[in-house]
Design a protein around this motif. Structure first.
Motif, mmCIF file in Angstrom:
data_model
loop_
_atom_site.group_PDB
_atom_site.id
_atom_site.type_symbol
_atom_site.label_atom_id
_atom_site.label_comp_id
_atom_site.label_asym_id
_atom_site.label_seq_id
_atom_site.Cartn_x
_atom_site.Cartn_y
_atom_site.Cartn_z
ATOM 1 N N ASP A 171 0.788 -1.380 -0.137
ATOM 2 C CA ASP A 171 -0.052 -0.055 0.068
ATOM 3 C C ASP A 171 0.869 1.198 -0.014
ATOM 4 N N ARG A 172 2.122 1.182 0.277
ATOM 5 C CA ARG A 172 2.879 2.420 0.475
ATOM 6 C C ARG A 172 3.366 2.756 -0.885
ATOM 7 N N ASP A 196 0.328 5.643 -1.841
ATOM 8 C CA ASP A 196 -0.119 6.318 -0.688
ATOM 9 C C ASP A 196 0.318 7.803 -1.090
#
Length: 901
Positions: A669-670, A673
């Motif tokens: 997910d980074r 983001d």
């Protein structure tokens, strides 16, 4: 066992982690007696590990106030001590020892010792019509309770260790009472270990265990019928870098204390010296240094030795003499290692009476592929040396009978597995608290033994090691779920409230390379909630339990566990708070309370950031983000966000994914983001076909695609050979442009009219470096543009007012001047039913009129009003722009999102 990638890249061998494959055994969440004692009449009492045979009798024994323990001249002292303690814990006040059978039948008599220890045990078993242990394997035992009057108990081992294990089983059978008088139904247990060597190898990189923790561990191994502990911490300098040097007196004294404690617990302390970083295999001086070091350890009581030669280079010799003697290549390395080990075996092990077989770890310690190195080792190494092997992979998700047979063939020796579960030195942001899984029944018959490499956290390791002990003792009866339940009950100390809290916490720390199901309890509730089969109240209660569990655990478990798990407990509590807020938001949204739901949504980013803020400090001081609920919590909150977006009229936000293992909490997910300083980072180099992907949430037009790879300190961690692809269904893929051109940041211009739901980056060849992705973004040609004044403050932008992400607001640098306005313009007119403007709860002082451009003319819909302003459009309106016209004297505006439905 293996060094994975750290900042300095000290490792000579970056081992390939096997992908997690096995589905985990389901958790058993039913209740069971928390304190060992008599169960209902229909079943035998709980003994762990599970005995091979046990049979209920019709008679009973009584715990009388006075109990006589009958011993022989060779009865195992540890077994006598443990038996006495168990009797007193069951209510006996006066426990005395004697060498002869008591004449009275109104007091309980307990016989400790097998035929070689205590001659009185044989007639005592005869009186109970129970066979003795003569036909049992080493360390087997017979435990019998029954007889007339107060009855008798017989603990008869095939050897002293077997008697000690009988005492451990008796400890679990007897009740816990403050007064005498309890009765226990008769029982006959006939038990033996499936695996000859069963235990633990402290072989990880990172912070070594404390001396106190090691002593505690040794007690625990004896309690669970494990019989070997291998001392091999990679960061003990006297084992590796300073292997030739003598231990300082104080450290040698600590080692002696460990050896003595191990012996008292019937655990074989094994000393593993790793000379491979600097040894000259042909050197007489180095042989003398190695055997001299072993002699020092022999003098303090060590009787088993190992020479690990893992995680070294065997293509670079440490001395010219070795190259001259053996040449080069893997086969030469195998010959050299066999030469040194055979000399150690012949000149030290064979010359010391009572020494156990030498153990070694080959440099090629994983897989069963035949190589010149393995062939040389198999053919030249003394046949009585045990070879350690990690399975098909460094962290093997499965281990089968056929694999073990193949390992024996390839290595040409008896195999002792070095099982890299639950070790976490390659993923220090994780705790692996699930059960030992993926090991086929019958494996023990093919092995000399099984040793598990534990986590850096000794006390937190106990849960998984409990299940390792259960498997290695009786693999045919092993059930991962039941063993896991038993481990949690034991850790809770008989407190049902603590047990429930531990179940909640261990559930979100369950997944691992050998347990592919993440957070099985919580994820099941989440799935049921989204499908409608689980009410919101149940999922909310689960988050309340997650919030409250850490405090209960800290107050109810041993201090070491709470300290080991500290940052993970803090994170669990914070995730629970975030989950409660998310459920409240969904409830308000379901009730149609848009403003209340928006207020709660604004809290979520801060709450999630707090849950992700906790760190584990590594040995070198590096602070690693801790991860719980991996693959469960982040997707849940993403779905909460998308559910809110759908209600507000926004499209889903991209969801990133990967088929690569993750390094230290740097999750997928980074890379989506919006923050270039965070990144996804794999824990190994990608293989052909592996990579990262984005799910855009639905079919949509594609603009340019940018993949920013590499990171400070690891600038080469990008796909040097890869391709960018898109798909509508996730099955049929189309390439975007040519393959990567050797740059860390790669942008593809997408042909006009291209639509897709999925975009991915895929390796087209096996890579050398790991993969770091800072940002993976897909522009959309149908996105609106934002213009106007006041100018945005530093760190913000005008475009943030309509970027589809309410969490990134436009913040003005100043109050508006007369005539200032913010305009959101769409590429083409489209039907509009309403305009919604979201603002932070604490930033609603700015005043403005909402206007809509219909057929080229501006129409006023009304003023902004509070954090959520929704203004209906005229019926049948087709518009191409929205404008917020700031009132004179308005405060500096902040706009989270302008949404046109």
């Amino acid at each position: 066992m293996f060094r994975t990638k750290h900042r300095s890249r000290r490792t000579p061998l970056i081992a390939v982690l096997a992908a997690a494959a096995l589905s985990a055994a389901p958790l058993t969440f039913g209740s069971a007696p928390a304190v060992a004692g008599p169960r209902p009449e229909e079943g035998p009492p709980t003994i762990t590990p599970t005995p091979h045979t046990e049979q209920r009798r019709t008679d009973r024994i009584t715990i009388t106030p006075a109990v006589t323990v009958v011993t022989g001249s060779k009865s195992d002292p540890a077994a006598v001590k443990l038996t006495t303690a168990a009797l007193k814990a069951a209510g006996a006040q006066d426990v005395t020892t004697a060498r002869h059978t008591p004449t009275r039948s109104d007091s309980l008599a307990v016989y400790v010792g097998g035929p070689t220890e205590n001659p009185a045990s044989a007639p005592a078993l005869d009186a109970l019509h129970t066979d003795g242990p003569s036909e049992l394997a080493a360390e087997g035992y017979v435990l019998a309770l029954g007889g007339k009057g107060a009855g008798r108990i017989v603990l008869s081992g095939a050897d002293p260790t077997g008697t000690y294990y009988a005492a451990q089983s008796l400890r679990q059978i007897l009740p816990h009472r403050k007064t005498a008088g309890a009765t226990v139904r008769g029982l006959a247990v006939r038990d033996w270990p499936s695996t000859p060597l069963r235990g633990v190898i402290e072989g990880f990189y990172g912070t070594p265990w404390s001396h106190k923790a090691r002593l505690d561990q040794l007690d625990d191994y004896g309690k669970h019928k494990m019989n070997i502990y291998v001392y091999s911490p990679k960061d003990d300098p006297y084992l590796r870098a300073k292997w030739r040097d003598a231990y300082p007196a104080d450290q040698l004294a600590q080692l002696k204390e460990l050896v003595d404690r191990a012996r008292a617990s019937h655990v074989e302390f094994t000393y593993a010296l790793s000379p491979g970083l600097s040894v000259c295999y042909s050197s007489d001086d180095d042989l003398k240094a190695l055997t001299g070091k072993f002699q020092t350890l022999w003098d303090i009581g060590v009787r088993q030795f190992a020479v690990p030669l893992d995680d070294i280079s065997y293509t670079d010799w440490n001395c010219d003499a070795d190259k001259a003697k053996w040449g080069t290549g893997g086969g030469a390395a195998g010959q050299a290692q066999a030469y040194l080990l055979n000399r150690v075996n012949q000149q030290f092990v064979k010359t010391h009476e009572g020494a156990r077989p030498l153990q070694m770890v080959p440099t090629e310690y994983y897989n069963t592929t035949s190589t010149p190195y393995k062939t040389a080792l198999a053919g030249q190494l003394d046949k009585d040396v045990l070879v350690e092997w990690t399975g098909e992979g460094v962290v093997a998700p499965t281990m089968t009978v056929d694999q073990a047979k193949r390992a024996k063939e390839v290595f040409g020796h008896s195999i002792l597995t070095w099982d890299n579960y639950p070790v976490n030195d390659y993923a220090t942001g994780r705790l692996f608290l699930g059960p030992f899984s993926g090991r086929e029944k019958g494996l023990a018959e093919q092995l000399a033994g099984i040793t598990a490499n534990p986590m850096i956290q000794p006390y937190a390791s106990k849960l998984a090691l409990h299940t390792v002990a259960d498997y290695t003792w009786n693999d045919s009866a092993y059930d991962p779920g039941a063993s896991y339940t038993s481990a949690v009950q034991e850790a809770a100390g008989g407190n049902a409230r603590v047990e429930r809290a531990l179940r909640t916490f261990t559930d979100v720390n369950y997944s691992s390379p050998v347990n592919s199901v993440a957070a099985p309890e919580l994820s099941t509730l989440m799935k049921g909630y989204w499908t409608g089969s689980v009410p919101a109240s149940r999922l909310k209660a689960a988050f309340v339990a997650l919030r409250d569990a850490p405090a209960t655990i800290r107050g109810g478990v041993e201090k070491g566990f709470a300290e080991d798990a500290g940052p993970w407990l803090d994170s669990a509590q914070a995730w629970g708070v975030a989950g409660i807020a998310a459920m409240r938001m969904l409830e308000e949204q379901h009730a149609g309370h848009t403003a209340a739901a928006w207020t709660l949504r604004q809290q979520l980013p801060t709450l999630i950031a707090k849950a992700k803020s906790y760190r584990y400090t590594e040995l070198d001081g590096n602070k690693v983000p801790v991860v719980i609920g991996d693959g469960v919590l982040d997707p849940f909150f993403a779905k909460v966000r998308d559910t809110s977006n759908a209600q507000l009229g926004l499209e889903p936000q991209p969801t990133a994914a990967t088929d690569l293992p993750v390094y230290n909490g740097n999750t997928a997910d980074r890379m989506s983001d919006g923050d270039d300083s965070t990144y996804f980072w794999s824990s190994r180099s990608p293989k052909t076909g592996e990579g990262v992907s984005l799910d855009l949430g639905g079919q949509q037009p594609l603009g340019s695609v940018t993949v920013a790879m590499g990171k400070p300190g690891s600038t080469d961690d990008y796909l040097h050979q890869g391709v960018l692809e898109y798909s509508s269904d996730g099955k049929t893929w189309h390439a975007l442009g040519t393959e990567f051109d050797g740059k860390a940041t790669w942008t593809a211009d997408v042909p006009s009219g291209t639509t897709a739901r999925y975009v991915r980056v895929r390796a087209t060849a096996d890579q050398v470096n790991w993969l770091a992705v800072r940002e993976f973004t897909v522009a959309r040609p149908d996105r609106p543009t934002v213009s106007g004044r006041p100018a945005a403050a530093d760190g913000s932008s005008l475009s943030a007012a309509a970027d589809g992400v309410p969490e990134t607001p436009y913040r003005a640098a100043s109050a508006p001047a007369p005539g200032d306005a913010l305009t959101v313009t769409y590429p083409a007119p489209h039907a509009v039913t309403s305009v919604t403007v979201l603002r932070p709860d604490d930033a609603t002082a700015s005043k403005a009129q909402v206007r809509l451009r219909i057929d080229g003319k501006w129409q006023t819909l009304g003023p902004l009003d509070g954090p959520v302003t929704t203004r209906p459009a005229p019926a049948g309106a087709s518009a191409d722009a929205v404008r917020l016209v700031w009132d004179d004297g308005s405060a500096a505006p902040v706009v989270s999102e302008v949404i046109v439905k």
